[in-house]
Design a protein around this motif. Sequence first.
Motif, short mmCIF file in Angstrom:
data_model
loop_
_atom_site.label_atom_id
_atom_site.label_comp_id
_atom_site.label_asym_id
_atom_site.label_seq_id
_atom_site.Cartn_x
_atom_site.Cartn_y
_atom_site.Cartn_z
N GLN A 159 45.74 62.65 32.79
CA GLN A 159 46.10 62.58 34.16
C GLN A 159 45.08 63.52 34.83
O GLN A 159 44.56 63.51 35.78
CB GLN A 159 47.45 62.84 34.32
CG GLN A 159 48.47 61.91 33.71
CD GLN A 159 48.36 60.51 34.74
OE1 GLN A 159 47.77 60.86 35.96
NE2 GLN A 159 48.54 59.52 34.08
N GLN A 160 45.07 64.75 34.26
CA GLN A 160 44.10 65.72 35.08
C GLN A 160 42.75 65.56 35.16
O GLN A 160 42.12 65.67 35.84
CB GLN A 160 44.25 67.15 34.03
CG GLN A 160 43.74 68.31 34.81
CD GLN A 160 43.83 69.58 33.98
OE1 GLN A 160 44.84 69.59 33.52
NE2 GLN A 160 42.90 70.57 34.31
N GLN A 179 42.21 62.90 38.07
CA GLN A 179 42.06 63.61 39.07
C GLN A 179 40.97 64.27 39.49
O GLN A 179 40.28 64.27 40.54
CB GLN A 179 43.49 64.63 39.25
CG GLN A 179 44.56 64.12 39.36
CD GLN A 179 45.64 64.97 39.52
OE1 GLN A 179 45.55 66.21 39.45
NE2 GLN A 179 47.18 64.83 39.80
N GLY A 207 38.15 61.86 40.38
CA GLY A 207 38.33 61.24 41.41
C GLY A 207 38.22 59.76 41.33
O GLY A 207 37.58 58.70 41.75
N GLU A 254 40.22 56.96 41.40
CA GLU A 254 40.57 55.60 42.23
C GLU A 254 39.27 55.48 43.02
O GLU A 254 39.01 54.26 43.35
CB GLU A 254 41.72 55.96 43.16
CG GLU A 254 43.05 56.10 42.34
CD GLU A 254 43.17 54.62 41.59
OE1 GLU A 254 42.92 53.78 41.79
OE2 GLU A 254 43.83 54.96 40.26
#
Lengths: 827, 167
Positions: free
Chosen positions: A437-438, A441, A444, A446
């Motif tokens: 998850q980290q 993020q 970036g 998406e």
Amino acid sequence: MTLVEEPATQAPEREIGKARRRKEDARLITGRTTWTDNLVLPGMLHLAIVRSPVAHAKITGIDVSAAQQAPGVLAVFTGRDFAEEQGSIPCAWPVTPDMVNPGHPSVAVEEVNHVGEAVAVIVARSKAAAQDAVELVDVDYDLLPPVLDMEEAVGHQPALCHDHVESNESFRFVFDAGEAGTGADTEQAFAEADVVVSRRFVQQRLIPAFMEPRATVVQPQGDNYTMWSSTQVPHILRLMLAMITGTPEHKLRVIAPDVGGGFGGKLQVTPEEVITLLVAKRMGKPVKWTETRSESLMSAHHGRDQIQYIDIASDREGNVKGLRCRILSDMGAYLRLVSPGIPILGAFMYVGIYKFPAYRFDCQGIFTNKTPTDAYRGAGRPEATFAVERIMDELALELGMDPLELRRKNWIKAEEFPFTTAAGLEYDSGDYDAATQQALQLIGFEELREEQRRRRESGDPVQLGIGFSTFTEMCGLAPSRVLGSLAYGAGGWEHASIRMLPTGKVEVVTGSTPHGQGHETAWSQLVADELGVPFEDVEVLHGDTSIASRGLDTYGSRSLVVGGAAVVNAAQKVVAKARTVAAHLLEANPDDLEFSGGSFSVRGTPGTGISIQELALATFAAHNFPEGVEPSLDADATFDPVNFSYPHGTHICATEVDTETGMVKIRKYACVDDVGKIVNPLIVEGQVHGGLAQGIGQALYEEAVYDADGNLTTGTFVDYLVPSAADLPHFDTGNTVHEAPGNPIGAKGVGEAGAIASTPAVVNSVLDAVRHLGVSDIRMPLTPERVWRAIHQGGDGADRATAVTTAQGVDAAATPLAGDETPGGAL
Amino acid sequence: MTAINVRVDGASYSDDVEPRTLLVHYLREQLGKVGTVVGCDTSNCGACTVHLDGEAVKSCTVFAVQADGCEVTTIEGIGTDGRLHPMQKAFHELHGLQCGYCTPGMIMASIDLLRDNPNPSEDEVREGIEGNLCRCTGYQNIVRAVQQAASEMNGSAAAPEALGAQS
């Protein structure tokens, strides 16, 4: 950006967790470093080595007369001169009871088996004179056919690499989870699976390419010998040199001064170290040998060089059922210190972080007429991680699943630790979701997927790909009993001594010998916290067998996890002894004493205590001392780990692939590594960066290439492409922290993570960019030419021979291990 | 043998050298300036970079006789433990080195880079030091160090991101 999580539990005054700038730097940034090649001793002689220009030949004669008469030359030695005393370069890891070791003379006696092998040694007053005379040695070679291709080497009626052994197979090692009782029956798992995906991957031959060329100096003093060497393993080197040359161990002192990188490439007992010792004995004078870069690339050991046949079995929903790996591992011409053990270390990591119910590993170690292979950063684990992370992507494609969804479905969940894998290892801690998850993020994700869609739809000549690698590795090599079960020749413990000096300063002696990892800083942080003394008051001594008398050196990300743990245990013993003396001086019960901030005080009466520095002086003077306690405030500890440690993480790479030129550019790279407790975030981040550079180097740039005669055509830095600053991207790094339960620090090891995880992330990314153009695989390194050919010629970008075997390799269920005489095999 | 006169790190030397002697070997073997090191035979790695009359050169590509009458500066001439050059300081503060073997050459090349471009972007630093190979650091902290040194030396470059390092 940089994300280094400061563990929230740490009090600010503690050293552990601080991004301490390194103590080592002072000498390194001012040019006051003690590299081995800097050493000049009175009367010192210089060596140059005459090396074979051919891959395989009988030596029919050597004429050294011209060289002997050259200006400045004092002696010329051939293999025959040393035959009695040179022994055989040791292999300390005989992985199977029937492993074949053809022996490895330091200087060839009757035949040469790879280009660059030593055939004679010049001893001269200057290095230039020695090198000049190399040209004057006339060697007659009776050429033999070189064995260069692993699959041919164990195919039908192959030429032999060594005529005194029956085949080119050194060993065959099998691990079968069904037979071992750690998993289900593999053949049954494959027979019952809905989907089987098979691939052939090539782990190209790499060169460690440490920046400091190897150098060795030997000084005889009577029958004592001091050796300085650019080595990762002074302790192992001393032991092995004593055993193979008959030099009494207690008469031999080995010093590794500042060492300019290693990456496994200096985990070795080299022919040159043996030669330098033998020449110093013969000449009775100090002798120095320093290699040129070309010699280094040609004759220091190489890494990787495996062919992997990987089969994965799954049901239609993407639940993996089994993994089957058949590996051909190129040993090169000889076995070096741990050559056979490298693929065997990997054997236990092919299942990665996934819950494979069934697993089988079958590996052949094969001789060829090339430079020997041995440890290179990650040593076995990068090959394994590449295979499983690539095949997961291929399975996802086959199932029409998102690669990350497939991984998530199969990886071990945080609540399932400790988890015993089908390979039999017990993974102790971690959270693969959290790291992933980290990482998503950080990069970036998406936005990148959206950009990828836009480029694809618009037919942009520059396509974007996103590749994953979710991985674990085993570090902290290793419990001695486990190494014993794998036939490794030594234990896995590490030793430390802590000596408090009368003035309250502290000397720490570590058996773990660094070559750039910052032990002096990190060990000082550990000791400062344990003893409550200032960081600046700690001096770390290492790399000299007469100072650090016991040790097993630095490799396999074992230094902090095993060596650091020994330091902590020694410090705790010092505190325990100090407590006894403090209780005597304070006339209190030891159990009533509190130790805090470097001082002992009677519980409930703060401010009345005695500092550990005062106790150091008191134990030195020993005037007023408890009975039965020995003067001096010091302690030794030897730490033998109870388990490996298991760093893990998720690496995500976004690449731009120019479909018109084949050029690959890394657009973004983000990784989140869980290396357990972080002692120094600065050093951890630096280790990750360096590992990434080497892993990306494997994916895109680096390969040791031999021509059809066995000449290394990448014999200089012009041809062997170590990436430069302009070739590499900015890295976004982060950490999650799940402390390792197996050592008192809670550290997991970090040195190899970047090199292990990045290679498959980059390759998966490039393939993700061009899959819609019909490309399913590209052989590493992903050079522009290979990528262009893969896109425009429909091949895999490999050379023709590899493409043919790849096509056969797709039907891997019918592809036997090379050497099995089954029609339709790999040949 | 050929007689040469050079100034190295502020001191004058008169020496006889073989015409084939490379500057790096003269510095290391005749003058004992072992801070400058040899990393390759082909002028690819840059570990031997020094300044010759103020310009960065790979001292394995220069004969000692070519330095006759010149001013040579090595890593040992730009700073000391107590008084570091801003570039040395930045490499230390931002962890721009690990084994340190490439570091003298990298620092000398980086100082020269800032002479030509006092305010380099990340890409400009990467291109500017591509002739110097490092095998340990992955370059990122080196790039940051060069930018921090630029900031300190010129007060004009964008400061690199903070690393939170503590001395």
